[in-house]
Write a protein that holds these residues in place. Sequence first.
Motif, PDB file in Angstrom:
ATOM      1  N   SER A 107       0.830  -1.208   0.000  1.00  0.00           N
ATOM      2  CA  SER A 107       0.000   0.000   0.000  1.00  0.00           C
ATOM      3  C   SER A 107       0.865   1.260   0.000  1.00  0.00           C
ATOM      4  O   SER A 107       0.496   2.274  -0.592  1.00  0.00           O
ATOM      5  CB  SER A 107      -0.985  -0.002   1.171  1.00  0.00           C
ATOM      6  OG  SER A 107      -0.324  -0.141   2.410  1.00  0.00           O
ATOM      7  N   LYS A 147       2.076   1.639  -3.617  1.00  0.00           N
ATOM      8  CA  LYS A 147       0.999   2.173  -4.450  1.00  0.00           C
ATOM      9  C   LYS A 147       0.834   3.677  -4.232  1.00  0.00           C
ATOM     10  O   LYS A 147       0.678   4.436  -5.189  1.00  0.00           O
ATOM     11  CB  LYS A 147      -0.310   1.444  -4.141  1.00  0.00           C
ATOM     12  CG  LYS A 147      -1.463   1.885  -4.999  1.00  0.00           C
ATOM     13  CD  LYS A 147      -2.720   1.105  -4.687  1.00  0.00           C
ATOM     14  CE  LYS A 147      -3.873   1.640  -5.531  1.00  0.00           C
ATOM     15  NZ  LYS A 147      -5.155   1.099  -5.112  1.00  0.00           N
ATOM     16  N   LEU A 148       0.889   4.117  -2.995  1.00  0.00           N
ATOM     17  CA  LEU A 148       0.791   5.552  -2.688  1.00  0.00           C
ATOM     18  C   LEU A 148       1.909   6.325  -3.378  1.00  0.00           C
ATOM     19  O   LEU A 148       1.663   7.369  -4.006  1.00  0.00           O
ATOM     20  CB  LEU A 148       0.854   5.777  -1.180  1.00  0.00           C
ATOM     21  CG  LEU A 148       0.980   7.230  -0.729  1.00  0.00           C
ATOM     22  CD1 LEU A 148      -0.280   8.016  -1.077  1.00  0.00           C
ATOM     23  CD2 LEU A 148       1.280   7.308   0.758  1.00  0.00           C
ATOM     24  N   GLU A 169       3.639   5.491  -6.038  1.00  0.00           N
ATOM     25  CA  GLU A 169       3.417   5.478  -7.484  1.00  0.00           C
ATOM     26  C   GLU A 169       2.314   6.459  -7.872  1.00  0.00           C
ATOM     27  O   GLU A 169       2.428   7.163  -8.881  1.00  0.00           O
ATOM     28  CB  GLU A 169       3.088   4.063  -7.944  1.00  0.00           C
ATOM     29  CG  GLU A 169       4.303   3.156  -7.905  1.00  0.00           C
ATOM     30  CD  GLU A 169       3.977   1.678  -8.118  1.00  0.00           C
ATOM     31  OE1 GLU A 169       2.794   1.332  -8.313  1.00  0.00           O
ATOM     32  OE2 GLU A 169       4.924   0.866  -8.068  1.00  0.00           O
ATOM     33  N   GLU A 170       1.250   6.548  -7.074  1.00  0.00           N
ATOM     34  CA  GLU A 170       0.171   7.501  -7.346  1.00  0.00           C
ATOM     35  C   GLU A 170       0.644   8.941  -7.232  1.00  0.00           C
ATOM     36  O   GLU A 170       0.076   9.838  -7.839  1.00  0.00           O
ATOM     37  CB  GLU A 170      -1.000   7.260  -6.385  1.00  0.00           C
ATOM     38  CG  GLU A 170      -1.767   5.981  -6.686  1.00  0.00           C
ATOM     39  CD  GLU A 170      -2.806   5.644  -5.624  1.00  0.00           C
ATOM     40  OE1 GLU A 170      -2.897   6.350  -4.598  1.00  0.00           O
ATOM     41  OE2 GLU A 170      -3.526   4.646  -5.821  1.00  0.00           O
ATOM     42  N   CYS A 171       1.705   9.159  -6.466  1.00  0.00           N
ATOM     43  CA  CYS A 171       2.269  10.504  -6.307  1.00  0.00           C
ATOM     44  C   CYS A 171       3.361  10.796  -7.342  1.00  0.00           C
ATOM     45  O   CYS A 171       4.019  11.828  -7.275  1.00  0.00           O
ATOM     46  CB  CYS A 171       2.825  10.668  -4.894  1.00  0.00           C
ATOM     47  SG  CYS A 171       1.548  10.699  -3.619  1.00  0.00           S
TER      48      CYS A 171
END
Length: 92
Positions: free
Chosen positions: A41, A44-45, A47-49
């Motif tokens: 998680s 993923k955070l 990568e989303e940033c």
Amino acid sequence: CCVLIYDMIGPDDPFGQQLIYNVESRGCPLPGIRSFPAKESHAKLLEECGFTCGGVHDMLEVYGKYVNQDERKRTERIEFLDELEEWHLIMA
């Protein structure tokens, strides 16, 4: 680029549940622990940033992979924990 996030992971195992209880009972809330409960998680955070994630490691992995053997030997002679198993629980 290297991003270090020193957040607790694994809130649902017995050690994590006890740690959350101990910290929160002292008035220190852990607001992100349920949103980011695992290494995946956090990756993923990031990568989303916009970060390219080359890997996510817990502290036990960092200690084993990136701290050289001489330094590990030196620190392991310092007996601040009675049991090596405790070290693994805290750092994993």
